[in-house]
Design a protein around this motif. Structure first.
Motif, PDB file in Angstrom:
ATOM      1  N   UNK A 102       0.859  -1.192   0.000  1.00 42.52           N
ATOM      2  CA  UNK A 102       0.000   0.000   0.000  1.00 42.52           C
ATOM      3  C   UNK A 102       0.894   1.240   0.000  1.00 42.52           C
ATOM      4  N   UNK A 103       1.581   1.502  -1.112  1.00 39.05           N
ATOM      5  CA  UNK A 103       2.594   2.571  -1.117  1.00 39.05           C
ATOM      6  C   UNK A 103       2.070   3.960  -0.754  1.00 39.05           C
ATOM      7  N   UNK A 104       0.764   4.158  -0.845  1.00 37.85           N
ATOM      8  CA  UNK A 104       0.224   5.475  -0.481  1.00 37.85           C
ATOM      9  C   UNK A 104       0.021   5.632   1.024  1.00 37.85           C
ATOM     10  N   UNK A 105       0.128   4.547   1.762  1.00 34.48           N
ATOM     11  CA  UNK A 105      -0.139   4.580   3.206  1.00 34.48           C
ATOM     12  C   UNK A 105       1.127   4.916   4.000  1.00 34.48           C
ATOM     13  N   UNK A 106       0.985   5.808   4.953  1.00 33.44           N
ATOM     14  CA  UNK A 106       2.084   6.134   5.866  1.00 33.44           C
ATOM     15  C   UNK A 106       1.707   5.650   7.266  1.00 33.44           C
ATOM     16  N   UNK A 107       2.262   4.527   7.693  1.00 33.44           N
ATOM     17  CA  UNK A 107       1.855   3.961   8.988  1.00 33.44           C
ATOM     18  C   UNK A 107       2.248   4.832  10.179  1.00 33.44           C
ATOM     19  N   UNK A 108       1.339   4.929  11.135  1.00 32.96           N
ATOM     20  CA  UNK A 108       1.606   5.621  12.397  1.00 32.96           C
ATOM     21  C   UNK A 108       2.029   4.620  13.471  1.00 32.96           C
ATOM     22  N   UNK A 109       1.387   3.441  13.419  1.00 36.19           N
ATOM     23  CA  UNK A 109       1.778   2.375  14.345  1.00 36.19           C
ATOM     24  C   UNK A 109       1.429   1.022  13.744  1.00 36.19           C
ATOM     25  N   UNK A 110       2.061  -0.009  14.283  1.00 31.78           N
ATOM     26  CA  UNK A 110       1.771  -1.382  13.861  1.00 31.78           C
ATOM     27  C   UNK A 110       1.004  -2.056  14.984  1.00 31.78           C
ATOM     28  N   UNK A 111      -0.079  -2.718  14.617  1.00 40.22           N
ATOM     29  CA  UNK A 111      -0.902  -3.410  15.601  1.00 40.22           C
ATOM     30  C   UNK A 111      -0.709  -4.911  15.394  1.00 40.22           C
TER      31      UNK A 111
END
Lengths: 132, 132
Positions: A102-111
């Motif tokens: 998902x190259x458009x996604x910028x993760x804030x945290x991993x669950x």
């Protein structure tokens, strides 16, 4: 130790969207559609958080989650407990996965979800039947 | 008094499936796909229970629910508190509705949802924004 069966794994991998339920400490449920989830191994799921608002607030006070989806061959519900990761190996794994999938996604945290149970959600043969 | 807007109402009416989240008294969430739901009026939803298992057990000890769906034009989340009906005017209304709309369904109880809030669940412009 709860392990995913091939059937549940395939069903979740084929699903484009799943619904993630959390609850506040006082028991008010919250449910949102998510797209950035994957089976990490037989015992864990990984969910990438880009936009979590109430979901994240709930997870900080209550680690229990439920995830359900409905695909072409029916659906399931998985229950689990989570750990949140923002600056470690799991978070870096999450970033690499988003970059690829998902190259458009910028993760804030991993669950990271440790699976504790699995359930049938279709009416037949027995709705709500515990299978994991 | 929380009232549905035309946009949410149309979105829910167009959805074939929604995901109903409940939580046990101790805060363990549960989420299942449902098809037999409708906007009853601007302030209430009606959900017909044919197969509820853990959902019903949770509702007997915790009246709070969340419902989310994702349709062609995005999705929403509604929160509410429920009353359960098995032998009254609301249940008879539920039976008549099933007879007309889902003739194969035999309702066990009617779940009347008093809407307490509404939220955007798509990323833009502001994920999780409270709109009702």
């Amino acid at each position: 130790m709860v392990q995913l069966t091939g059937e549940i794994k395939e069903s979740l991998q084929a699903a484009k969207l799943a619904f993630l339920a959390t609850a506040s400490k006082s028991g008010i449920p919250n449910v949102v559609p998510i797209a950035a989830f994957k089976v990490r191994d037989e015992e864990t799921l990984l969910i990438s958080d880009q936009y979590f608002n109430k979901t994240l607030a709930n997870l900080k006070e209550n680690k229990e989650i439920a995830l359900s989806w409905w695909g072409e061959k029916g659906g399931f519900q998985i229950k689990g407990t989570v750990t949140l990761h923002t600056n470690d190996e799991i978070f870096r794994e999450n970033i690499a996965w988003m970059k690829e999938s998902f190259p458009k996604f910028t993760p804030k945290s991993a669950v990271l979800v440790k699976i504790t149970g699995g359930y049938i959600v279709k009416p037949d043969p027995e709705p709500g039947k515990k299978i994991l």
